[in-house]
Design a protein around this motif. Structure first.
Motif, PDB file in Angstrom:
ATOM      1  N   ARG A  52       9.470 124.398   4.570  1.00  0.00           N
ATOM      2  CA  ARG A  52      10.265 123.346   3.940  1.00  0.00           C
ATOM      3  C   ARG A  52      10.900 122.508   5.036  1.00  0.00           C
ATOM      4  O   ARG A  52      10.822 122.831   6.218  1.00  0.00           O
ATOM      5  N   GLU A  53      11.564 121.474   4.639  1.00  0.00           N
ATOM      6  CA  GLU A  53      12.230 120.579   5.582  1.00  0.00           C
ATOM      7  C   GLU A  53      13.289 121.319   6.399  1.00  0.00           C
ATOM      8  O   GLU A  53      13.448 121.082   7.592  1.00  0.00           O
ATOM      9  N   ASP A  54      13.997 122.246   5.753  1.00  0.00           N
ATOM     10  CA  ASP A  54      15.114 122.926   6.408  1.00  0.00           C
ATOM     11  C   ASP A  54      14.848 124.394   6.764  1.00  0.00           C
ATOM     12  O   ASP A  54      15.711 125.055   7.326  1.00  0.00           O
TER      13      ASP A  54
END
Length: 189
Positions: A52-54
């Protein structure tokens, strides 16, 4: 993409394990089904690597059929990894296959975090997937069944008695559990 890990368990809780592989420790989220199947310090897990992005997250499974169910579930709109793990923790792939086949809305709603709309969407999206679950589950079961049958035969039991006894055992078990259960039943016959 990380698709599997073989290593030693450093730390274990019902929802995750820390596994050391060649000096690197991975945090892997697991279902309650996988947690109860882990025996000993060394473990082999099939993993699903979600980026994921984070965060980069690893979800681990003792059986390939459970991994297939998880990966199919997260493709459904509105079903994320947490809900998919809740389903994998509540039901084995074979049990969930029966729920899909029977279109059992109440069975799906028993999973924490799933309401009526999500349950309906899951049943519609997974229509027909129960056959794939059953076939992948039967591959695991057939292997254990055949190995248990050979072990009992080497102990001197007759083939007819072995197949009759194994048919009354819990076929979702591993080979060792099948042999133990069959020996208990054979002792009472």
């Amino acid at each position: 993409m990380i698709v599997g890990l073989i290593g030693n368990i450093i730390y274990k809780e019902p929802s995750f394990v820390h596994i050391e592989v060649s000096g690197v420790v991975y945090e892997v989220f697991i279902s309650l089904q996988s947690f109860s199947a882990i025996r000993g310090d060394e473990v082999k897990l099939f993993t699903s690597h979600i980026i994921r992005e984070d965060a980069q997250l690893l979800y681990g499974f003792m059986e390939l059929s459970e991994k297939k169910l998880f990966e199919r579930l997260i493709k459904i709109n509105g079903v994320g990894p947490k809900v998919a793990m809740a389903i994998c923790s509540t039901y084995t792939p074979a049990q969930f296959g029966v729920i899909i086949n029977n279109k059992d809305m109440n069975g799906v709603k028993k999973v924490p975090g799933i309401g009526p709309k999500s349950a309906g969407r899951i049943l519609v999206e997974l229509s027909g997937f129960d056959a794939q679950l059953a076939s992948s589950q039967s591959e695991d079961t057939n292997s254990s069944f055949n190995q248990a049958s050979e072990a009992l035969e080497s102990l001197g039991f007759k083939k007819e008695k072995i197949s009759d006894t194994l048919s009354r055992c819990d076929l979702s078990s591993d080979t060792a559990s099948l042999v133990k259960e069959a020996l208990k039943l054979l002792k009472t016959i």
